[in-house]
Design an enzyme around this catalytic site. Sequence first.
Site, PDB file in Angstrom:
ATOM      1  N   ARG A   1     -22.337  -0.906   4.260  1.00  0.00           N
ATOM      2  CA  ARG A   1     -21.730  -2.228   4.444  1.00  0.00           C
ATOM      3  C   ARG A   1     -21.981  -2.709   5.863  1.00  0.00           C
ATOM      4  O   ARG A   1     -21.855  -1.930   6.805  1.00  0.00           O
ATOM      5  CB  ARG A   1     -20.222  -2.146   4.161  1.00  0.00           C
ATOM      6  CG  ARG A   1     -19.912  -2.425   2.708  1.00  0.00           C
ATOM      7  CD  ARG A   1     -18.491  -2.160   2.340  1.00  0.00           C
ATOM      8  NE  ARG A   1     -17.501  -2.806   3.181  1.00  0.00           N
ATOM      9  CZ  ARG A   1     -16.188  -2.746   2.944  1.00  0.00           C
ATOM     10  NH1 ARG A   1     -15.742  -2.086   1.889  1.00  0.00           N
ATOM     11  NH2 ARG A   1     -15.329  -3.330   3.745  1.00  0.00           N
TER      12      ARG A   1
ATOM     13  N   ARG B   1     -19.748   5.802   4.750  1.00  0.00           N
ATOM     14  CA  ARG B   1     -19.588   5.156   3.436  1.00  0.00           C
ATOM     15  C   ARG B   1     -20.907   4.585   2.923  1.00  0.00           C
ATOM     16  O   ARG B   1     -21.677   3.963   3.644  1.00  0.00           O
ATOM     17  CB  ARG B   1     -18.559   4.040   3.520  1.00  0.00           C
ATOM     18  CG  ARG B   1     -18.506   3.220   2.226  1.00  0.00           C
ATOM     19  CD  ARG B   1     -17.347   2.298   2.106  1.00  0.00           C
ATOM     20  NE  ARG B   1     -16.947   1.647   3.325  1.00  0.00           N
ATOM     21  CZ  ARG B   1     -15.733   1.098   3.504  1.00  0.00           C
ATOM     22  NH1 ARG B   1     -14.852   1.145   2.547  1.00  0.00           N
ATOM     23  NH2 ARG B   1     -15.437   0.531   4.643  1.00  0.00           N
TER      24      ARG B   1
ATOM     25  N   ARG C   1      -2.970  -9.570   1.940  1.00  0.00           N
ATOM     26  CA  ARG C   1      -3.191  -9.053   3.287  1.00  0.00           C
ATOM     27  C   ARG C   1      -2.409  -9.830   4.342  1.00  0.00           C
ATOM     28  O   ARG C   1      -2.508  -9.511   5.524  1.00  0.00           O
ATOM     29  CB  ARG C   1      -4.673  -9.198   3.609  1.00  0.00           C
ATOM     30  CG  ARG C   1      -5.432  -7.888   3.647  1.00  0.00           C
ATOM     31  CD  ARG C   1      -6.839  -8.285   3.960  1.00  0.00           C
ATOM     32  NE  ARG C   1      -7.707  -7.278   4.386  1.00  0.00           N
ATOM     33  CZ  ARG C   1      -8.495  -6.573   3.591  1.00  0.00           C
ATOM     34  NH1 ARG C   1      -8.408  -6.669   2.290  1.00  0.00           N
ATOM     35  NH2 ARG C   1      -9.359  -5.745   4.104  1.00  0.00           N
TER      36      ARG C   1
ATOM     37  N   ARG D   1     -11.420  -4.950  12.453  1.00  0.00           N
ATOM     38  CA  ARG D   1     -10.759  -4.920  11.142  1.00  0.00           C
ATOM     39  C   ARG D   1      -9.450  -4.142  11.225  1.00  0.00           C
ATOM     40  O   ARG D   1      -8.452  -4.531  10.618  1.00  0.00           O
ATOM     41  CB  ARG D   1     -11.689  -4.289  10.099  1.00  0.00           C
ATOM     42  CG  ARG D   1     -12.888  -5.172   9.779  1.00  0.00           C
ATOM     43  CD  ARG D   1     -13.969  -4.410   9.037  1.00  0.00           C
ATOM     44  NE  ARG D   1     -13.539  -3.868   7.774  1.00  0.00           N
ATOM     45  CZ  ARG D   1     -14.172  -2.914   7.110  1.00  0.00           C
ATOM     46  NH1 ARG D   1     -15.295  -2.394   7.616  1.00  0.00           N
ATOM     47  NH2 ARG D   1     -13.726  -2.482   5.964  1.00  0.00           N
TER      48      ARG D   1
ATOM     49  N   LYS E   1      -8.543   2.916  -0.620  1.00  0.00           N
ATOM     50  CA  LYS E   1      -8.047   2.034  -1.692  1.00  0.00           C
ATOM     51  C   LYS E   1      -9.082   1.895  -2.812  1.00  0.00           C
ATOM     52  O   LYS E   1      -8.772   2.037  -3.991  1.00  0.00           O
ATOM     53  CB  LYS E   1      -7.705   0.627  -1.136  1.00  0.00           C
ATOM     54  CG  LYS E   1      -6.723   0.647   0.024  1.00  0.00           C
ATOM     55  CD  LYS E   1      -6.410  -0.740   0.554  1.00  0.00           C
ATOM     56  CE  LYS E   1      -7.592  -1.494   1.140  1.00  0.00           C
ATOM     57  NZ  LYS E   1      -8.133  -0.920   2.393  1.00  0.00           N
TER      58      LYS E   1
HETATM   59  P1  AP5 Z   1     -12.791   3.372   0.522  1.00  0.00           P
HETATM   60  O1  AP5 Z   1     -12.157   3.807  -0.735  1.00  0.00           O
HETATM   61  O2  AP5 Z   1     -14.014   2.549   0.462  1.00  0.00           O
HETATM   62  O3  AP5 Z   1     -11.703   2.689   1.499  1.00  0.00           O
HETATM   63  P2  AP5 Z   1     -10.982   1.280   1.387  1.00  0.00           P
HETATM   64  O4  AP5 Z   1      -9.536   1.496   1.674  1.00  0.00           O
HETATM   65  O5  AP5 Z   1     -11.337   0.598   0.117  1.00  0.00           O
HETATM   66  O6  AP5 Z   1     -11.613   0.571   2.650  1.00  0.00           O
HETATM   67  P3  AP5 Z   1     -12.270  -0.872   2.831  1.00  0.00           P
HETATM   68  O7  AP5 Z   1     -13.049  -0.784   4.105  1.00  0.00           O
HETATM   69  O8  AP5 Z   1     -12.966  -1.327   1.606  1.00  0.00           O
HETATM   70  O9  AP5 Z   1     -10.987  -1.721   3.090  1.00  0.00           O
HETATM   71  P4  AP5 Z   1     -10.895  -3.112   3.648  1.00  0.00           P
HETATM   72  O10 AP5 Z   1      -9.579  -3.432   3.089  1.00  0.00           O
HETATM   73  O11 AP5 Z   1     -11.010  -3.332   5.071  1.00  0.00           O
HETATM   74  O12 AP5 Z   1     -12.194  -3.874   3.116  1.00  0.00           O
HETATM   75  P5  AP5 Z   1     -12.349  -4.944   1.982  1.00  0.00           P
HETATM   76  O13 AP5 Z   1     -13.619  -4.698   1.293  1.00  0.00           O
HETATM   77  O14 AP5 Z   1     -11.095  -5.024   1.204  1.00  0.00           O
HETATM   78  O15 AP5 Z   1     -13.095   4.720   1.362  1.00  0.00           O
HETATM   79  C1  AP5 Z   1     -13.789   4.675   2.587  1.00  0.00           C
HETATM   80  C2  AP5 Z   1     -14.745   5.889   2.700  1.00  0.00           C
HETATM   81  O16 AP5 Z   1     -13.972   7.068   2.779  1.00  0.00           O
HETATM   82  C3  AP5 Z   1     -15.675   6.051   1.484  1.00  0.00           C
HETATM   83  O17 AP5 Z   1     -16.926   6.499   1.926  1.00  0.00           O
HETATM   84  C4  AP5 Z   1     -14.982   7.130   0.625  1.00  0.00           C
HETATM   85  O18 AP5 Z   1     -15.919   7.903  -0.104  1.00  0.00           O
HETATM   86  C5  AP5 Z   1     -14.261   7.941   1.683  1.00  0.00           C
HETATM   87  N1  AP5 Z   1     -12.966   8.446   1.218  1.00  0.00           N
HETATM   88  C6  AP5 Z   1     -12.052   7.790   0.467  1.00  0.00           C
HETATM   89  N2  AP5 Z   1     -10.964   8.548   0.260  1.00  0.00           N
HETATM   90  C7  AP5 Z   1     -11.197   9.723   0.921  1.00  0.00           C
HETATM   91  C8  AP5 Z   1     -10.428  10.907   1.091  1.00  0.00           C
HETATM   92  N3  AP5 Z   1      -9.213  11.037   0.566  1.00  0.00           N
HETATM   93  N4  AP5 Z   1     -10.969  11.899   1.849  1.00  0.00           N
HETATM   94  C9  AP5 Z   1     -12.203  11.771   2.407  1.00  0.00           C
HETATM   95  N5  AP5 Z   1     -12.981  10.661   2.263  1.00  0.00           N
HETATM   96  C10 AP5 Z   1     -12.469   9.648   1.526  1.00  0.00           C
HETATM   97  O19 AP5 Z   1     -12.451  -6.310   2.824  1.00  0.00           O
HETATM   98  C11 AP5 Z   1     -13.621  -6.626   3.551  1.00  0.00           C
HETATM   99  C12 AP5 Z   1     -13.421  -7.948   4.274  1.00  0.00           C
HETATM  100  O20 AP5 Z   1     -13.198  -9.008   3.330  1.00  0.00           O
HETATM  101  C13 AP5 Z   1     -12.206  -8.023   5.207  1.00  0.00           C
HETATM  102  O21 AP5 Z   1     -12.473  -7.483   6.478  1.00  0.00           O
HETATM  103  C14 AP5 Z   1     -11.963  -9.531   5.260  1.00  0.00           C
HETATM  104  O22 AP5 Z   1     -12.909 -10.179   6.072  1.00  0.00           O
HETATM  105  C15 AP5 Z   1     -12.231  -9.949   3.820  1.00  0.00           C
HETATM  106  N6  AP5 Z   1     -11.022  -9.861   2.974  1.00  0.00           N
HETATM  107  C16 AP5 Z   1     -10.809  -8.976   1.949  1.00  0.00           C
HETATM  108  N7  AP5 Z   1      -9.629  -9.195   1.381  1.00  0.00           N
HETATM  109  C17 AP5 Z   1      -9.063 -10.230   2.043  1.00  0.00           C
HETATM  110  C18 AP5 Z   1      -7.810 -10.890   1.937  1.00  0.00           C
HETATM  111  N8  AP5 Z   1      -6.890 -10.521   0.998  1.00  0.00           N
HETATM  112  N9  AP5 Z   1      -7.553 -11.916   2.784  1.00  0.00           N
HETATM  113  C19 AP5 Z   1      -8.456 -12.296   3.716  1.00  0.00           C
HETATM  114  N10 AP5 Z   1      -9.662 -11.704   3.881  1.00  0.00           N
HETATM  115  C20 AP5 Z   1      -9.951 -10.665   3.051  1.00  0.00           C
HETATM  116 MG    MG Z   2     -12.426  -1.149  -0.329  1.00  0.00          MG
END
Ligand code: AP5
Ligand code: MG
Length: 227
Positions: free
Chosen positions: A170, A137, A98, A181, A23
């Site tokens: 991270r 990552r 979410r 997660r 994402k």
């Molecule tokens: P990346 O693009 O970073 O993936 P992502 O989908 O953004 O994954 P996240 O881990 O950031 O998602 P998340 O939703 O769990 O975390 P968030 O920060 O939102 O890609 C991942 C890796 O793969 C990278 O190294 C990239 O280079 C590689 N890659 C990407 N695309 C690729 C491809 N096509 N092929 C190969 N490699 C690829 O949330 C963190 C925490 O915050 C949550 O756990 C929760 O505690 C809290 N939180 C966040 N939002 C909420 C909410 N709405 N409500 C409640 N708590 C929340």
């Molecule tokens: Mg992300």
Amino acid sequence: MSDDKKDSSGIHVVLLGPPGSGKGTQSPMLVKEHNICHLSSGDILRSAATAQTPLGQEVNKIINEGKLVPDDLIVELIKENLKRPECKNGFVLDGFPRTVDQAKQLDSMLSQNNKKLDRALHFQINDDLLFERSAGRLLHPASGRIYHRTFSPPRQSMLDDITGEPLVRRTDDKEDVMKKRIRSYHEQTSPVLKYYKDRNILSTIDASLSKESVWEQIKEILPRKAL
Ligand code: AP5
Ligand code: MG
């Protein structure tokens, strides 16, 4: 208000998918293509977690336990951030909503501003692939720029391409936290897919393909509007 009176400028899109599905990687391209803002709920919360306050410490604890922060807290933060001038033309919300409650609160937030969501993009991918992605990552915290040791390496090891500043891992990318997660995604976020499917705005993409192939699929679903 009837649909024809709704504000139709820009696009308003949410990205749904498990941790590591890509994402955050695809969001900057949507920003460039559509001239909209990118709000990553994770980036917003990680920034809040650095504050040496009871709230900051609590957020930090929840993130590192792989749980979700309370709905009202993240809804308030998103509401504030949507007021930014760069969001005037639309947004890509990455990681929000979410839960079904968050999705409902987003709908009411938008309708109060005579806007509506155009599309929810579902990044579909097998859980097995997510561990390799999160394990490699690397993040530039100040900008949110994302790299991967193997799939998308920085030009210089552990340094951001643009600023030359250090990249970090991270703290919630450890395997045991990732498992939690992913579980919380299936339990709490999967119902949001049905919420948008029932409203006929859900599109599913194959997020297991290369970064470029994923972008091609997104462009087909969300072509750039003619000016
Ligand atoms: P990346 O693009 O970073 O993936 P992502 O989908 O953004 O994954 P996240 O881990 O950031 O998602 P998340 O939703 O769990 O975390 P968030 O920060 O939102 O890609 C991942 C890796 O793969 C990278 O190294 C990239 O280079 C590689 N890659 C990407 N695309 C690729 C491809 N096509 N092929 C190969 N490699 C690829 O949330 C963190 C925490 O915050 C949550 O756990 C929760 O505690 C809290 N939180 C966040 N939002 C909420 C909410 N709405 N409500 C409640 N708590 C929340
Ligand atoms: Mg992300």
